[in-house]
Motif scaffolding. Structure first.
Motif, mmCIF file in Angstrom:
data_model
loop_
_atom_site.group_PDB
_atom_site.id
_atom_site.type_symbol
_atom_site.label_atom_id
_atom_site.label_comp_id
_atom_site.label_asym_id
_atom_site.label_seq_id
_atom_site.Cartn_x
_atom_site.Cartn_y
_atom_site.Cartn_z
ATOM 1 N N MET A 241 0.854 -1.175 0.000
ATOM 2 C CA MET A 241 0.000 0.000 0.000
ATOM 3 C C MET A 241 0.898 1.236 0.000
ATOM 4 N N ASP A 242 0.588 2.168 -0.842
ATOM 5 C CA ASP A 242 1.297 3.438 -0.921
ATOM 6 C C ASP A 242 0.610 4.426 0.019
ATOM 7 N N ILE A 243 1.375 5.038 0.925
ATOM 8 C CA ILE A 243 0.817 5.984 1.898
ATOM 9 C C ILE A 243 1.178 7.401 1.492
ATOM 10 N N GLN A 244 0.190 8.279 1.484
ATOM 11 C CA GLN A 244 0.414 9.699 1.219
ATOM 12 C C GLN A 244 -0.271 10.503 2.315
ATOM 13 N N THR A 245 0.389 11.557 2.761
ATOM 14 C CA THR A 245 -0.173 12.446 3.774
ATOM 15 C C THR A 245 -0.212 13.848 3.199
ATOM 16 N N LYS A 246 -1.405 14.458 3.222
ATOM 17 C CA LYS A 246 -1.568 15.783 2.621
ATOM 18 C C LYS A 246 -2.467 16.661 3.477
ATOM 19 N N SER A 247 -2.214 17.947 3.403
ATOM 20 C CA SER A 247 -3.136 18.910 4.006
ATOM 21 C C SER A 247 -4.379 18.988 3.128
ATOM 22 N N PHE A 248 -5.435 19.562 3.667
ATOM 23 C CA PHE A 248 -6.671 19.707 2.893
ATOM 24 C C PHE A 248 -6.410 20.493 1.608
ATOM 25 N N GLN A 249 -5.625 21.564 1.731
ATOM 26 C CA GLN A 249 -5.361 22.426 0.581
ATOM 27 C C GLN A 249 -4.575 21.711 -0.517
ATOM 28 N N ASP A 250 -3.813 20.678 -0.155
ATOM 29 C CA ASP A 250 -3.010 19.958 -1.136
ATOM 30 C C ASP A 250 -3.739 18.785 -1.786
ATOM 31 N N LEU A 251 -4.927 18.444 -1.286
ATOM 32 C CA LEU A 251 -5.693 17.352 -1.899
ATOM 33 C C LEU A 251 -6.189 17.778 -3.273
ATOM 34 N N THR A 252 -6.126 16.851 -4.216
ATOM 35 C CA THR A 252 -6.743 17.115 -5.516
ATOM 36 C C THR A 252 -8.247 16.887 -5.392
ATOM 37 N N ASN A 253 -8.995 17.374 -6.357
ATOM 38 C CA ASN A 253 -10.440 17.126 -6.361
ATOM 39 C C ASN A 253 -10.731 15.636 -6.355
ATOM 40 N N GLN A 254 -9.976 14.874 -7.121
ATOM 41 C CA GLN A 254 -10.192 13.428 -7.199
ATOM 42 C C GLN A 254 -9.899 12.761 -5.853
ATOM 43 N N GLU A 255 -8.824 13.172 -5.184
ATOM 44 C CA GLU A 255 -8.495 12.589 -3.877
ATOM 45 C C GLU A 255 -9.583 12.906 -2.856
ATOM 46 N N LEU A 256 -10.035 14.155 -2.826
ATOM 47 C CA LEU A 256 -11.103 14.529 -1.893
ATOM 48 C C LEU A 256 -12.365 13.723 -2.180
ATOM 49 N N TYR A 257 -12.702 13.562 -3.435
ATOM 50 C CA TYR A 257 -13.881 12.774 -3.804
ATOM 51 C C TYR A 257 -13.736 11.335 -3.302
ATOM 52 N N GLN A 258 -12.558 10.734 -3.504
ATOM 53 C CA GLN A 258 -12.338 9.351 -3.055
ATOM 54 C C GLN A 258 -12.450 9.233 -1.538
ATOM 55 N N ILE A 259 -11.916 10.225 -0.815
ATOM 56 C CA ILE A 259 -11.997 10.217 0.650
ATOM 57 C C ILE A 259 -13.452 10.261 1.105
ATOM 58 N N MET B 7 -3.666 8.865 3.479
ATOM 59 C CA MET B 7 -4.357 8.039 2.487
ATOM 60 C C MET B 7 -3.535 6.798 2.160
ATOM 61 N N GLY B 8 -4.193 5.657 2.171
ATOM 62 C CA GLY B 8 -3.570 4.399 1.774
ATOM 63 C C GLY B 8 -4.110 3.992 0.421
ATOM 64 N N LEU B 9 -3.221 3.918 -0.561
ATOM 65 C CA LEU B 9 -3.631 3.633 -1.937
ATOM 66 C C LEU B 9 -3.091 2.286 -2.391
ATOM 67 N N ASN B 10 -3.923 1.557 -3.093
ATOM 68 C CA ASN B 10 -3.525 0.310 -3.731
ATOM 69 C C ASN B 10 -3.889 0.444 -5.199
ATOM 70 N N LYS B 11 -2.879 0.513 -6.052
ATOM 71 C CA LYS B 11 -3.101 0.708 -7.493
ATOM 72 C C LYS B 11 -3.934 1.964 -7.745
ATOM 73 N N ASN B 12 -3.564 3.043 -7.086
ATOM 74 C CA ASN B 12 -4.216 4.355 -7.206
ATOM 75 C C ASN B 12 -5.656 4.393 -6.710
ATOM 76 N N GLU B 13 -6.107 3.335 -6.033
ATOM 77 C CA GLU B 13 -7.445 3.319 -5.444
ATOM 78 C C GLU B 13 -7.311 3.498 -3.936
ATOM 79 N N LEU B 14 -8.101 4.415 -3.366
ATOM 80 C CA LEU B 14 -8.075 4.645 -1.928
ATOM 81 C C LEU B 14 -8.710 3.445 -1.228
ATOM 82 N N VAL B 15 -7.912 2.768 -0.390
ATOM 83 C CA VAL B 15 -8.407 1.581 0.315
ATOM 84 C C VAL B 15 -8.421 1.778 1.825
#
Length: 146
Positions: free
Chosen positions: A1-19, A49-57
Motif C-alpha cells: 500500500m502506498d501511503i500519502q499524507t496531505k493537508s486539505f489544501q493539497d488534496l486534488t479534487n479526485q483525492e477529496l472525492y475518493q476520501i 491516504m492508503g492507496l492500492n493501485k491508485n485506489e483509496l483503500v
C-alpha cells in the motif's frame, strides 16, 4: 500500500472525492448511520491516504493537539470492505502514528474508537480511558497512546 499524507489544501479534487466516497460507503451506508460526515474539521486535518493501485483503500485524518482534542488525535479511521483482510487497517494506523510524530512532534495520541475495535487499537498500544459512550448511536470509547 502506498501511503500519502496531505493537508486539505493539497488534496486534488479526485483525492477529496475518493476520501468522501470511502467515508460515506463505510460510515453511512455500511454502518447504516445517518450523520454529518463533513463536519468542518477536514480543513485543519492532515489526511493520511492508503492507496492500492491508485485506489483509496484506507484512510485517516490526524490533528495536532488543540485542533480537535487536547492532544494529537486520529479520526475517521476507515478501510474499505475489499481491503479489510489485507492488513491495511494496521498499516494506515502505523502510518498515522508516524505522521503525528513527524509533523506535530507529539507522542500522546487520542482517538474515539468504535467499541468493537478496542482490541485492534490495544494491539497498536492504545488503552481505553473511561466509560463507553454513544457517538451517532454507535458505542465508542476514548483511547490513548502515550
Amino acid at each position: 500500500m502506498d501511503i500519502q499524507t496531505k493537508s486539505f489544501q493539497d488534496l486534488t479534487n479526485q483525492e477529496l472525492y475518493q476520501i468522501l466516497q470511502l467515508r460515506a460507503e463505510v460510515f453511512v451506508v455500511e454502518q447504516n448511520c445517518v450523520y454529518q460526515d463533513m463536519d468542518g474539521k477536514d480543513f485543519k486535518a492532515l489526511h493520511v491516504m492508503g492507496l492500492n493501485k491508485n485506489e483509496l483503500v484506507a484512510y485517516t485524518r490526524i490533528f495536532k493537539g488543540g485542533d480537535y482534542m487536547d492532544h494529537a488525535s486520529i479520526g475517521r479511521v476507515v478501510v474499505g470492505k475489499s481491503g479489510r483482510q489485507g492488513g491495511y487497517g494496521k498499516e494506515i494506523m502505523l502510518a498515522s502514528i508516524k505522521a503525528i510524530k513527524d509533523n506535530f512532534r507529539e507522542t500522546t495520541i487520542h482517538l474515539s474508537a468504535q467499541s468493537y475495535l478496542q482490541k485492534f487499537y490495544n494491539d497498536l498500544g492504545f488503552t481505553a480511558v473511561g466509560e463507553t459512550y454513544l457517538e451517532d448511536d454507535i458505542p465508542h470509547v476514548l483511547m490513548v497512546k502515550e
